[in-house]
Enzyme design. Structure first.
Site, mmCIF file in Angstrom:
data_model
loop_
_atom_site.group_PDB
_atom_site.id
_atom_site.type_symbol
_atom_site.label_atom_id
_atom_site.label_comp_id
_atom_site.label_asym_id
_atom_site.label_seq_id
_atom_site.Cartn_x
_atom_site.Cartn_y
_atom_site.Cartn_z
ATOM 1 N N GLY A 55 19.908 -29.012 30.802
ATOM 2 C CA GLY A 55 18.809 -29.957 30.612
ATOM 3 C C GLY A 55 17.950 -29.816 31.734
ATOM 4 O O GLY A 55 18.310 -28.880 32.546
ATOM 5 N N SER A 71 17.699 -35.287 33.618
ATOM 6 C CA SER A 71 18.335 -35.251 32.380
ATOM 7 C C SER A 71 19.621 -36.109 32.215
ATOM 8 O O SER A 71 20.305 -36.273 31.198
ATOM 9 C CB SER A 71 18.219 -34.249 31.466
ATOM 10 O OG SER A 71 19.081 -33.317 32.329
ATOM 11 N N LYS A 122 22.326 -34.835 33.511
ATOM 12 C CA LYS A 122 23.327 -33.828 33.634
ATOM 13 C C LYS A 122 24.682 -34.076 34.500
ATOM 14 O O LYS A 122 25.656 -34.138 34.099
ATOM 15 C CB LYS A 122 23.096 -32.392 34.197
ATOM 16 C CG LYS A 122 21.836 -31.782 33.296
ATOM 17 C CD LYS A 122 21.238 -30.518 33.647
ATOM 18 C CE LYS A 122 20.740 -30.553 35.093
ATOM 19 N NZ LYS A 122 19.357 -31.108 35.241
ATOM 20 N N GLU A 160 25.152 -27.803 39.441
ATOM 21 C CA GLU A 160 24.201 -26.911 39.758
ATOM 22 C C GLU A 160 24.215 -25.341 39.585
ATOM 23 O O GLU A 160 24.180 -24.734 40.374
ATOM 24 C CB GLU A 160 23.790 -27.195 41.190
ATOM 25 C CG GLU A 160 23.307 -28.576 41.658
ATOM 26 C CD GLU A 160 21.892 -28.980 41.014
ATOM 27 O OE1 GLU A 160 21.236 -28.367 40.446
ATOM 28 O OE2 GLU A 160 21.649 -30.199 41.105
ATOM 29 N N ALA A 161 24.972 -25.227 38.300
ATOM 30 C CA ALA A 161 25.558 -23.897 37.871
ATOM 31 C C ALA A 161 24.609 -22.886 38.053
ATOM 32 O O ALA A 161 24.612 -21.703 38.246
ATOM 33 C CB ALA A 161 25.990 -23.862 36.623
ATOM 34 N N CYS A 166 7.633 -33.161 28.106
ATOM 35 C CA CYS A 166 8.027 -32.577 27.017
ATOM 36 C C CYS A 166 7.051 -31.322 26.762
ATOM 37 O O CYS A 166 6.165 -30.850 27.674
ATOM 38 C CB CYS A 166 7.441 -33.551 25.829
ATOM 39 S SG CYS A 166 5.681 -33.698 25.564
ATOM 40 N N CYS A 194 3.172 -31.855 26.697
ATOM 41 C CA CYS A 194 2.752 -32.425 28.063
ATOM 42 C C CYS A 194 2.716 -31.126 29.223
ATOM 43 O O CYS A 194 1.984 -30.941 30.042
ATOM 44 C CB CYS A 194 3.180 -33.523 28.582
ATOM 45 S SG CYS A 194 2.821 -34.913 27.315
#
Ligand code: ZN
Length: 213
Positions: free
Chosen positions: A37, A41, A43, A110-111, A198, A201
């Site tokens: 994401g 978000s 994660k 943080e892949a 989004c 925006c």
């Protein structure tokens, strides 16, 4: 009709719970889960939640993050909300294999900052019966798939795309807009440098950035 509607609703709810909670923490079965994401978000929050549950189930858990990510702590994986879990910072994906004998669950945060070899490493681990949970940014600030993330999503058994909230309109946000001028892809930061937006925006913001140039 009403009953049917209710039944459908119940089915939907059951399915959501199924994908969320059905994984037996103690069953050793190799699989790859990807949590992806935008910035903000949740994660890392979700990664930590899953890893802590595995630890409660007395699974042997090992967590890795790229050595480049030293935002909050040298050795801990820390979410924006401040939850943390201790981790091993490593320089290249291949090193993960050196640390993971006798491990049931491998977490990777943080892949997106890892090399392309991470895809193979995750496959190898899962093929050897390890549950691999990977969290990372799916897109960089330009909206381009980030590092090994697209490859990881492709080989994953399960992908969870999590969303932030658009700070401009309140819709679900998938994009991380960089609010300062800098073209480097790797730029770690907090609220000051990025904002979740989004699609609509985000496009407006890019247009505004262009006009400023
Ligand atoms: Zn918006």
């Amino acid at each position: 009709m009403k009953v049917l509607f209710l039944q459908q609703n119940i089915t939907v709810i059951t399915m959501v719970l199924f994908s969320e909670d059905h994984i037996q923490e103690t069953k050793r079965r190799g699989r790859i889960e990807v949590i992806c994401g935008s910035m903000f978000s949740g994660k890392t929050e979700e990664l930590i939640r899953r890893l802590k549950r595995a630890k409660f189930a007395r699974q042997r858990v090992e967590i890795f993050k790229p050595a480049i990510d030293t935002r909050y702590s040298e050795a801990d994986v820390v979410s924006h909300e401040g939850h943390s879990i201790s981790s091993t910072p490593i320089d290249s994906s291949g090193s993960i294999l050196l640390f993971t004998s006798e491990i049931d669950v491998v977490g990777i945060d943080e892949a997106q900052f890892f090399d392309a070899g991470l895809v193979d490493v995750c496959n190898q681990l899962a093929n050897n019966g390890v549950r691999v949970i990977v969290a990372g940014l799916d897109m960089d600030f330009r909206g381009v798939p980030f590092g090994p993330m697209p490859g990881l999503c492709a080989i994953a058994d399960e992908v969870s795309k999590v969303h932030a909230i658009c700070v401009k309109c309140g819709q679900l946000a998938s994009f991380s807009h960089r609010t300062v001028k800098n073209d480097k892809q790797v730029m770690l930061g907090e609220t000051a440098e990025y904002e979740p937006l989004c699609r609509e925006c985000y496009l407006q913001a890019l247009e505004a950035d262009k006009q400023e140039e």
